[in-house]
Structure formats: structure tokens, C-alpha cells
Design a protein around this motif. Structure first.
Motif, short mmCIF file in Angstrom:
data_model
loop_
_atom_site.label_atom_id
_atom_site.label_comp_id
_atom_site.label_asym_id
_atom_site.label_seq_id
_atom_site.Cartn_x
_atom_site.Cartn_y
_atom_site.Cartn_z
N SER A 183 91.67 0.94 22.86
CA SER A 183 91.82 -0.48 23.18
C SER A 183 92.60 -0.66 24.49
O SER A 183 92.25 -1.51 25.32
N LYS A 196 83.72 -3.33 25.28
CA LYS A 196 84.96 -2.89 24.64
C LYS A 196 84.72 -2.55 23.17
O LYS A 196 85.17 -1.50 22.69
N GLN A 197 83.99 -3.40 22.47
CA GLN A 197 83.76 -3.18 21.05
C GLN A 197 82.92 -1.93 20.81
O GLN A 197 83.18 -1.16 19.89
N LEU A 200 85.13 1.01 21.25
CA LEU A 200 86.02 1.18 20.10
C LEU A 200 85.27 1.76 18.89
O LEU A 200 85.77 2.66 18.21
#
Length: 333
Positions: A183, A196-197, A200
């Protein structure tokens, strides 16, 4: 559906991908067979399938999953069926059925203190020869599951999917900080929301293939021999095999499977610098850094400075990206 924030998702498709690693196909077959005989609703059958597939993660972890009806997780009969099925799997190897084992299993069910309704239902469905033959063949079990489930595919946010994928990561690595670091990296490079997701989720699943590796190798205190090293290196292949079977996970799979690659082409899939995107290189470095910072069976954890020193040496040998190592030195210090 907002493709920048959401994706199409089917919980049982997701969990079936991991069932071989968790060895939960056969217990799920038993649970679903009992649920069908007891005439559960399609929604409840779908949920008992999901619960059985992920049973080994534990109830606390399963509370984070997107069941159709969370109330089922507090339904005594629902939970008793799943526990009953898992207990049978723990006591019998159904991949090698024989008349003697069938008789022992039936006798076991009759003599144990199980719920009478569940016990009698099992004894009824186990009268069919096809029940035992299906239990021998995991491919038949998958066909059975899909043929008896309604399609409850839905749209979920990436955050909801991450909440589930991270449970598999913590099942393997309870003390891991890789998601926290992932993150920080995504925010440092100002990734867009979707990027980003995906980063992750990929971080949470990049070593799921290790569930296919024997604990005698993963937890060995002595140095691994050459054969054991080869077996350990195969985990990326198993990660690829699992994630490739999940609907909509192609981007996540493509990122996750490259964590053992190196810029000089010496990784598991022999990819080199030209084949590795910036995000690939970031995740590769993140996995190396996190592994160095974690305590292992054969060594204590390295300090931040020692981990960076080791990684700088790797960059000098054209294994990883020097600029990323320098950023990690500042970001994680």
C-alpha cells in the motif's frame, strides 16, 4: 458496473481455485450432497459449498467472505454439516476407496456422536455406488458442484475482493507486513485506484502456490538440497495454475506469477528485463524485501539495513532494479 472500481466475481469459482491446495474438494462434495438431500435453498447450498471449500481458513477468516447470507455462518445445522464432512476427510483417504474403507467409514459415522439428522442423511446418500466413485475423482466432484449450484455471480469492489484474498495470505503468513508495504508503494508512486487494488490483491496471492509445497521443505531448518530447491522454486507455477482458473483474474495472475523472475533471466520462467514491467519489478523487490525482513525456520529476520545491503548486491549482479532498492531504503526505513 464501474470497471475502475469493480469486477464481476463468483465466490465459488474463486474458492474452487484454491481447493486443491487446501484439499477441500471431497469435504465439499459431502457437504453439498447432504445439503441437497435436506433440500436446502439454492442460496444456502451455494453458501455451504463456499464455506466447505474454505473451511480450513477458520470461521474468523470466513467472516470476511461475501456469502449470500451471513446468517448461515451462525446456523448450527449448516456448521455441523461442514464440520461433519471435514471430520470424515480427516479420518479417511477417499482417493483410494475400497470396500473395507467404506465399511469402516459407515461404521465410524454410526458410532460417533454426530447430529442424528446429518448422520442418517449421510448413511442414505452413501448407499449409492456413485457417491463413493465420485469421491475418488476430483474432476467429477468439480462437475458435480457446478451442476448443482445456481449462478450467483455478482459485481464486487476491488476492496471487497482484497478482503477475501488477504485471508489466504494471512493463513500462510500470519505476521506478514507485505500488504502494508504494498500500500505504501502504491501510494508513493500515485497508482490509480484500480492499479493499486490489483497490486494489493496480487501481493496477497503471489505465494499462494506454496500451499502446494510440503511443510518439511518450507519449514526445514537445515540448508535445502538441490532437489528441494527445485521443488520450492515451483511455487510460482502453482500460483499461476490457481489464479488462471479464477474469472477476471488475468491481470492479477500476470503480476503474481513473476515474483521469482530476475532481470538477467535466471528466474522460474526465464523472463528477463524486457519482459518485466515496472510493476513486475516493484512486486519482485517487495517480495524479496519482505522475505528478508521475516523470521524463517533456518534464520532470524534481517534488519532493514541488512536487507537493503543484500538487495543492493543483487542489483549489482543484475538481478533486480537498483533504483527500486534505493526507494525502498527510504520508504521502509
Amino acid at each position: 458496473m464501474d470497471k475502475k472500481k469493480e469486477m464481476v466475481f463468483n465466490l465459488n469459482n474463486f474458492l474452487l481455485a484454491f481447493s486443491e491446495l487446501l484439499n477441500t474438494k471431497r469435504s465439499t462434495y459431502i457437504s453439498v450432497s447432504i445439503a441437497l438431500k435436506l433440500k436446502f435453498t439454492p442460496e444456502k447450498i451455494s453458501d455451504i459449498c463456499s464455506y466447505s471449500l474454505a473451511f480450513l481458513l477458520g470461521k474468523d477468516a470466513l467472516n470476511n467472505f461475501d456469502f449470500l447470507d451471513k446468517n448461515n455462518l451462525n446456523d448450527k445445522e449448516f456448521l455441523n454439516i461442514c464440520e461433519f464432512s471435514q471430520k470424515l476427510i480427516n479420518n479417511f483417504d477417499f482417493s483410494k476407496n475400497s470396500l473395507n474403507q467404506k465399511q469402516k467409514c459407515i461404521e465410524f459415522v454410526r458410532n460417533e456422536n454426530f447430529d442424528e439428522n446429518i448422520k442418517n442423511t449421510f448413511l442414505e446418500i452413501s448407499n449409492k455406488l456413485s457417491f463413493w466413485l465420485d469421491l475418488e475423482n476430483e474432476n467429477e466432484i468439480v462437475l458435480f458442484i457446478y451442476s448443482n449450484l445456481n449462478d450467483f455471480t455478482k459485481v464486487l469492489t476491488f476492496e471487497e475482493i482484497l478482503k477475501m484474498s488477504s485471508q489466504f495470505h494471512y493463513y500462510q503468513n500470519p505476521q506478514s507486513e507485505i500488504l502494508k508495504r504494498a500500500s505504501l508503494i502504491a501510494d508513493f508512486f500515485e497508482f490509480e485506484h484500480k492499479d493499486k487494488q490489483i497490486f494489493l490483491i496480487a501481493s496477497s496471492l503471489q505465494n499462494i502456490g506454496k500451499l502446494n509445497i510440503s511443510k518439511t521443505i518450507l519449514e526445514k531448518k537445515e540448508a535445502l538440497n538441490e532437489e528441494e530447491k527445485e521443488i520450492l522454486k515451483s511455487y510460482s507455477y502453482h500460483t499461476k495454475r490457481v489464479l488462471n482458473s479464477i474469472m477476471g483474474f488475468s491481470d492479477i495472475c500476470n503480476l503474481s506469477l513473476k515474483v521469482q523472475e530476475r532481470l538477467d533471466g535466471s528466474g522460474s520462467f526465464s523472463l528477463d528485463a524486457k519482459d518485466l514491467s515496472f510493476k513486475d519489478r516493484l512486486l519482485i523487490c517487495l517480495v524479496i524485501y519482505s522475505a528478508l525482513r521475516e523470521k524463517k525456520a533456518y534464520r532470524n529476520s534481517f534488519s532493514h539495513s541488512k536487507a537493503i545491503e543484500i538487495m543492493k548486491n543483487e542489483s549489482k549482479n543484475n538481478k533486480i532494479d537498483k533504483s527500486i532498492v534505493e526507494i525502498f531504503d527510504k520508504l521502509f526505513n
